[in-house]
Write an enzyme that holds these catalytic residues in place. Structure first.
Site, PDB file in Angstrom:
ATOM      1  N   HIS A 101       0.877  -1.176   0.000  1.00 55.30           N
ATOM      2  CA  HIS A 101       0.000   0.000   0.000  1.00 55.30           C
ATOM      3  C   HIS A 101       0.910   1.220   0.000  1.00 55.30           C
ATOM      4  CE1 HIS A 101      -2.255  -3.037   2.367  1.00 55.30           C
ATOM      5  NE2 HIS A 101      -3.357  -2.463   1.951  1.00 55.30           N
ATOM      6  N   ASP A 104       2.313   1.981   3.378  1.00 56.09           N
ATOM      7  CA  ASP A 104       3.262   1.029   3.994  1.00 56.09           C
ATOM      8  C   ASP A 104       4.686   1.459   3.710  1.00 56.09           C
ATOM      9  OD1 ASP A 104       0.984  -0.595   4.190  1.00 56.09           O
ATOM     10  OD2 ASP A 104       1.580  -1.864   2.508  1.00 56.09           O
ATOM     11  N   GLU A 268      -9.127 -13.689  -1.241  1.00 53.52           N
ATOM     12  CA  GLU A 268      -8.336 -13.988  -0.031  1.00 53.52           C
ATOM     13  C   GLU A 268      -9.020 -15.069   0.800  1.00 53.52           C
ATOM     14  OE1 GLU A 268      -6.693 -10.696   2.115  1.00 53.52           O
ATOM     15  OE2 GLU A 268      -7.001 -11.669   4.044  1.00 53.52           O
ATOM     16  N   HIS A 271     -10.931 -14.051   3.958  1.00 53.36           N
ATOM     17  CA  HIS A 271     -12.139 -13.286   3.641  1.00 53.36           C
ATOM     18  C   HIS A 271     -13.236 -14.223   3.145  1.00 53.36           C
ATOM     19  CE1 HIS A 271      -9.480  -9.479   2.948  1.00 53.36           C
ATOM     20  NE2 HIS A 271      -9.342 -10.014   4.145  1.00 53.36           N
ATOM     21  N   ASP A 296      -4.880 -13.721  -2.440  1.00 54.84           N
ATOM     22  CA  ASP A 296      -4.221 -13.384  -1.184  1.00 54.84           C
ATOM     23  C   ASP A 296      -4.210 -14.654  -0.351  1.00 54.84           C
ATOM     24  OD1 ASP A 296      -3.593 -10.825  -1.807  1.00 54.84           O
ATOM     25  OD2 ASP A 296      -4.790  -9.881  -0.229  1.00 54.84           O
ATOM     26  N   ASP A 307     -10.528 -11.880  11.140  1.00 55.62           N
ATOM     27  CA  ASP A 307      -9.522 -11.955  10.077  1.00 55.62           C
ATOM     28  C   ASP A 307      -8.132 -12.130  10.687  1.00 55.62           C
ATOM     29  OD1 ASP A 307      -8.603 -11.923   7.509  1.00 55.62           O
ATOM     30  OD2 ASP A 307      -8.794  -9.767   7.224  1.00 55.62           O
ATOM     31  N   ASP A 339      -0.818 -12.592   2.149  1.00 57.79           N
ATOM     32  CA  ASP A 339      -1.419 -11.532   2.961  1.00 57.79           C
ATOM     33  C   ASP A 339      -1.602 -12.108   4.366  1.00 57.79           C
ATOM     34  OD1 ASP A 339      -2.673  -9.357   3.958  1.00 57.79           O
ATOM     35  OD2 ASP A 339      -4.283  -9.284   2.492  1.00 57.79           O
TER      36      ASP A 339
HETATM   37  C1  XLS Z   1      -6.989  -6.733   4.583  1.00 53.39           C
HETATM   38  C2  XLS Z   1      -6.861  -6.760   3.131  1.00 53.39           C
HETATM   39  C3  XLS Z   1      -5.694  -5.973   2.604  1.00 53.39           C
HETATM   40  C4  XLS Z   1      -5.687  -5.990   1.102  1.00 53.39           C
HETATM   41  C5  XLS Z   1      -4.988  -4.844   0.510  1.00 53.39           C
HETATM   42  O1  XLS Z   1      -7.751  -7.498   5.183  1.00 53.39           O
HETATM   43  O2  XLS Z   1      -6.809  -8.074   2.710  1.00 53.39           O
HETATM   44  O3  XLS Z   1      -4.527  -6.443   3.168  1.00 53.39           O
HETATM   45  O4  XLS Z   1      -5.174  -7.168   0.586  1.00 53.39           O
HETATM   46  O5  XLS Z   1      -5.464  -3.649   0.969  1.00 53.39           O
HETATM   47 NI    NI Z   2      -7.374 -10.422   5.559  1.00 53.97          NI
HETATM   48 NI    NI Z   3      -5.875  -9.024   1.247  1.00 54.33          NI
END
Ligand code: XLS
Ligand code: NI
Ligand code: NI
Length: 437
Positions: A101, A104, A268, A271, A296, A307, A339
């Site tokens: 990001h 970061d 991801e 998620h 991810d 999460d 991630d």
């Molecule tokens: C957080 C998200 C983030 C994205 C990018 O839960 O997964 O890390 O991958 O903003």
């Molecule tokens: Ni996450």
């Molecule tokens: Ni992510």
């Protein structure tokens, strides 16, 4: 030689017999599988935020992590040291790609102009490091969720100035992603959702989100950025309802707003499970719609229900992910971005090394197992048999669009009835998968 932040040698492949905790047992980058190298299949990427910024605080306690590259200031020098640590780590772990990001890699300044200047300085250094090492950028993104200005969301904020700030930030993030040769750009909403409808105009917020993405797509076209845009589903946390809930909701949003040609999904694992789905469901859904972009790679703790972003080590998970990835012809230009973060109790730099070795080996094994299953063809064969009635006769007519209700009624009146004639064989199929693990 500059300071060493990770007290380990370069991690090499030593094979399944090795007992060296600082070696790959399965990830052998040059080994060929189904005509491509493991490195080409897996396209591992390191997540900058969790790996080099996250001190591992949680809602009950402060940061615990030893980060010898971080002097806890907002200086450019600190950001550059973090980048030095990052590239040392990528090289030692044979990670060919990374993701970040904007915030970061470089600190916010007192205003947008200053913030952009900070970013330019660090990005110039990242470019040098990429040229020195050959390591590439899988994707860039913008942090539109940490700063208090985004407390109501970014593109879906009730405040138009916030939308404008987010737009300016994403414009810049796309520019630096392009400068660094990034092959994707990720939208992750973070706070694009709401907590109560009493204060929310949902229709208006969704329209704004669509307008925002169109602006991004238009700008990319204008500057010649050819990377793939990705939309990352995530339900809950922190808002009760997030507009990017799961793959199906995201696909619908993109299609409803004419964005499906320009944006794919970044799926991801944690998620997916927070949305009440398995990772393979989300991947299959996205891929079936032609919308699978990137992954991810992490996992959640199903007993915790939030999460947790843990490193993936479960071979069933990695095998199933790789079965879907192979079935749909691979991930490129997407990749497998870890991630994921180490646990708060795992506070030493070497823990990040173990974590990546474990994740990379688990995916390498998943890839080998999935390829072996495919080579035997038994799953495919059983699937084809299950759907055999669609290959000829009435099934083939329906699929070809040559049947209507009247024809099907006539067919059934003639036939009389239908009795179940094929077992689902789930138990056998599960046994078969276990034979390959
Ligand atoms: C957080 C998200 C983030 C994205 C990018 O839960 O997964 O890390 O991958 O903003
Ligand atoms: Ni996450
Ligand atoms: Ni992510």
């Amino acid at each position: 030689m500059s300071q060493e932040y990770f007290p380990v040698p370069k991690i090499e492949y030593e094979g399944p017999q090795s007992r060296n905790p600082l070696a790959f047992k399965h990830y052998n980058p040059a080994e060929a599988i189904e005509g491509k190298t493991m490195a080409e299949h897996l396209r591992f990427a390191c997540a900058w935020w969790h790996s080099f910024c996250n001190g591992l605080s949680d809602p009950f306690g402060v940061a615990t992590r030893q980060m010898p590259w971080d002097d806890a200031t907002d200086s450019i020098e600190n950001a550059l040291n973090r980048a030095r640590a990052a590239f040392e780590f990528f090289e030692k772990l044979q990670l060919d790609l990374y993701c970040f990001h904007d915030r970061d890699v470089a600190p916010e300044g007192d205003n947008l102009r200053e913030t952009n200047r900070n970013l330019d300085k660090v990005v110039a250094f990242l470019k040098e490091q990429q040229e020195r090492t050959g390591i590439k950028l899988l994707w860039g993104t913008a942090n539109l969720f940490s700063h208090p200005r985004y407390l109501h969301g970014a593109a879906t904020s009730a405040n138009a100035d916030v939308f404008a700030h987010a737009a300016a930030q994403v414009k810049k993030a796309i520019e630096v992603t392009q400068l660094l040769g990034g092959v994707n750009y990720v939208f992750w909403g973070g706070r694009e959702g709401y907590t109560t409808l009493l204060n929310t105009d949902m229709k208006r917020e969704l329209d704004h989100l669509a307008r925002f993405m169109h602006m991004a797509v238009d700008y990319a076209k204008q500057i010649g950025f050819t990377g793939q845009f990705l939309f990352e589903p995530k339900p809950k946390e922190p808002t009760k309802h997030q507009y990017d809930f799961d793959a199906a909701a995201c696909c619908n949003f993109l299609r409803a707003n004419g964005l499906e040609e320009h944006v794919k999904l970044n799926i991801e694992t944690n998620h997916a499970t927070l949305a009440g789905h398995t990772m393979q469901h989300e991947l299959e859904y996205a891929a079936a719609q032609g919308m699978l972009g990137s992954i991810d790679a992490n996992r959640g703790d199903e007993l915790l229900g939030w999460d947790t972003d843990q490193f993936p080590t479960d071979l069933y998970l990695t095998t199933k992910v790789m079965l879907t990835v192979l079935k749909y012809g691979g991930l490129a230009p997407g990749g497998l971005n870890f991630d994921a973060k180490v646990r708060r109790e795992s506070f030493e730099p070497v823990d990040l090394v173990y974590a990546h070795i474990g994740g990379m080996d688990a995916f390498a094994r998943g890839l080998k197992i999935a390829a072996a299953i495919r080579a035997d063809g038994i799953l495919d064969q059983m699937l084809n048999e299950r759907y055999a009635s669609w290959n000829e006769g009435i099934g083939a007519q329906i699929e070809a669009g040559e049947a209507d209700f009247a024809l099907l009624e006539a067919y059934m009146l003639e036939k009389g009835d239908v009795t179940p004639n094929k077992s689902g064989r789930q138990e056998l199929l599960e046994n078969i998968i276990n034979e390959y693990l």
